[in-house]
Design an enzyme around this catalytic site. Structure first.
Site, PDB file in Angstrom:
ATOM      1  N   ARG A 167       9.108  72.311  31.060  1.00  0.00           N
ATOM      2  CA  ARG A 167       9.811  71.019  31.055  1.00  0.00           C
ATOM      3  C   ARG A 167       9.253  70.114  32.144  1.00  0.00           C
ATOM      4  NH1 ARG A 167      15.138  73.950  31.584  1.00  0.00           N
ATOM      5  NH2 ARG A 167      15.535  74.807  29.524  1.00  0.00           N
TER       6      ARG A 167
ATOM      7  N   GLU B  14      23.085  86.509  37.955  1.00  0.00           N
ATOM      8  CA  GLU B  14      24.011  85.732  37.137  1.00  0.00           C
ATOM      9  C   GLU B  14      24.965  86.638  36.363  1.00  0.00           C
ATOM     10  OE1 GLU B  14      20.309  83.555  36.080  1.00  0.00           O
ATOM     11  OE2 GLU B  14      21.674  81.935  35.590  1.00  0.00           O
TER      12      GLU B  14
ATOM     13  N   HIS C  20      22.543  76.098  35.440  1.00  0.00           N
ATOM     14  CA  HIS C  20      22.284  77.251  36.324  1.00  0.00           C
ATOM     15  C   HIS C  20      23.440  77.437  37.321  1.00  0.00           C
ATOM     16  CE1 HIS C  20      17.630  76.631  35.885  1.00  0.00           C
ATOM     17  NE2 HIS C  20      18.050  77.533  35.013  1.00  0.00           N
TER      18      HIS C  20
ATOM     19  N   ARG D 275      28.113  83.897  28.640  1.00  0.00           N
ATOM     20  CA  ARG D 275      27.506  82.726  29.251  1.00  0.00           C
ATOM     21  C   ARG D 275      27.538  81.592  28.227  1.00  0.00           C
ATOM     22  NH1 ARG D 275      21.319  81.153  29.700  1.00  0.00           N
ATOM     23  NH2 ARG D 275      21.550  79.342  31.041  1.00  0.00           N
TER      24      ARG D 275
ATOM     25  N   ASN E  25      24.697  87.177  27.012  1.00  0.00           N
ATOM     26  CA  ASN E  25      23.989  85.897  27.140  1.00  0.00           C
ATOM     27  C   ASN E  25      23.246  85.669  25.825  1.00  0.00           C
ATOM     28  OD1 ASN E  25      22.377  83.733  27.723  1.00  0.00           O
ATOM     29  ND2 ASN E  25      21.573  84.560  29.641  1.00  0.00           N
TER      30      ASN E  25
END
Ligand code: ADP
Length: 395
Positions: free
Chosen positions: A238, A381, A177, A88, A23
């Protein structure tokens, strides 16, 4: 996803059953080495502060450090046990709707998507390029954060703006996601003892980034993130949803430039913008001391969450489960409790004792009488990326 290849049944000791998951983010590279024969995690690590003082110079150096660290544990990239490397990749646009075996052409296509994800895709591409140089003949697979959401119907994916303009610039809701939403929606069905195809789930991935998705029968039908990961829920830094006119107002009245507004909404908003902290643990501590700004941040966060839960209940029609995952979702009983308080009319009844118990595995936190199951499901993940990678590499 090929369920038959989930655990590498029928393999013998010494077979190539290992998958390295990379990742490669904007300033860090995370990695995990998994053995798909038994899902053992053989190595895991993180190279941080890339390009910053005290860190390695660039992504190429970071990935060489990863290779060296693995070498040092006798798990080097040249091991014949390594079956594939899974990467990823944040944005797959409309081009990539499933995990994809990486070729030169695929790298070029991911490069063409950089305008859609200028902060993320370049680092992902560097990770792919460096590992391809290190092991050119090894299968490498790109697993896209957007792919699980590719099934969202046009009615949910389209913004109501001029169609020709939207198509010209690739403006639509892509969602992110995706590996987490896929993993958690399936794991929730398993927890309920049902098939994913018979289960409707609202997944709430609440980490530093946060997103919700509506999954009907294993297929994603709506999600809260949009063209970029900025839309939707309130996140650590965010804003999530704002009236787009906020941007014009900041430009015209506030005199801010595009990049400044981008930074404001992505890095200095959300929980951090509201109270100066983006860690839910710290916000909890401050709330306990009566801190008003922390309370406001929590309240705005939870209100937005409830809005999406209501909206996605209507989108799904029948909800079998609501699943909480990622750092906040897995650990904050306060957020879960507040998000679902008083929703008995929607068939949701929490069990406050179950909700308060800390745990590590997938578990139910709703009352036995609740029509809608409420679950806490730790996301994984890396395992999801490793499964997808192994399935493609051994096809
Ligand atoms: P990322 O999106 O960076 O992968 P994580 O899924 O690790 O994020 O979630 C990080 C967030 O989880 C932290 O910002 C923190 O607020 C929250 N968190 C972690 N542990 C707890 C806890 N025990 N209680 C409340 N929040 C927690």
């Amino acid at each position: 996803m090929n369920a038959a290849k989930d655990t590498a049944e029928g393999t013998r000791a010494g077979d190539p059953t290992r998958v390295l998951v990379i990742n490669s983010g904007s300033s860090s590279v995370k990695y995990q080495l998994l053995d798909m024969a038994d899902h053992a995690r053989l190595a895991t690590g993180l190279v941080e502060r890339i390009g910053e003082r005290g860190g390695v110079a660039d992504h190429a150096a970071a990935l060489r450090q990863v290779a060296d660290e693995l070498d040092g544990q006798g798990l080097g990239l040249d091991s014949p046990r390594l079956a594939a490397i899974g990467h990823r990749v944040v944005h797959g646009g409309t081009r990539f709707t499933a995990p994809t075996l990486i070729t030169d052409e695929v790298v070029t296509a991911i490069e063409e998507l950089v305008p859609l994800a200028p902060l993320h895709n370049p680092a992902n591409i560097t990770g792919i390029k460096v590992t391809r140089e290190l092991r050119p003949e090894l299968p490498q697979v790109a697993v896209f954060d957007t792919a699980f959401h590719a099934t969202i119907p046009e009615a949910a994916a389209r913004y109501a703006i001029d169609l020709a303009t939207a198509d010209r610039y690739g403006i639509r809701r892509y969602g992110f996601h995706g590996t987490s939403h896929a993993f958690v929606s399936r794991a929730t069905a398993a927890l309920l003892g049902r098939e994913p195809a018979d289960t409707n789930v609202i997944v709430l991935h609440l980490g530093n980034g946060a997103s919700a998705s509506a999954v009907r029968g294993g297929v994603c039908v709506d999600t809260s993130m949009g063209l970029t990961p900025l839309e939707g829920l309130v996140m650590g830094t965010r804003s999530g949803d704002v009236d787009p006119a906020v941007v014009f107002h900041l430009e015209r009245v506030g005199g801010l430039g595009t990049d400044e507004i981008d930074t404001l909404l992505n890095k200095r908003s959300g929980l951090l913008g509201l109270c100066g902290d983006n860690d839910m643990r710290e916000i909890g501590r401050r709330m306990a001391e009566g801190d008003k700004a922390a309370q406001l941040a929590f309240d705005v966060y939870v209100h937005r969450l409830r809005r999406y839960i209501g909206a996605f209940s209507a989108v799904l029609g029948r909800v079998d489960a609501i699943a909480f995952t990622a750092g906040v979702g897995e650990n904050s009983a306060a957020v879960r409790g507040a998000a679902l308080l008083g929703l008995d009319n929607l068939g949701v009844t929490m069990d406050p004792v179950r909700n308060a118990v800390r745990g590590t595995g997938a578990r139910l936190v709703s009352a036995s009488s609740s029509r809608v199951a409420v679950a806490v499901v730790p996301t994984d993940e890396e395992l999801e990326i490793a499964r997808d990678t192994y399935a493609l590499a051994t096809e």
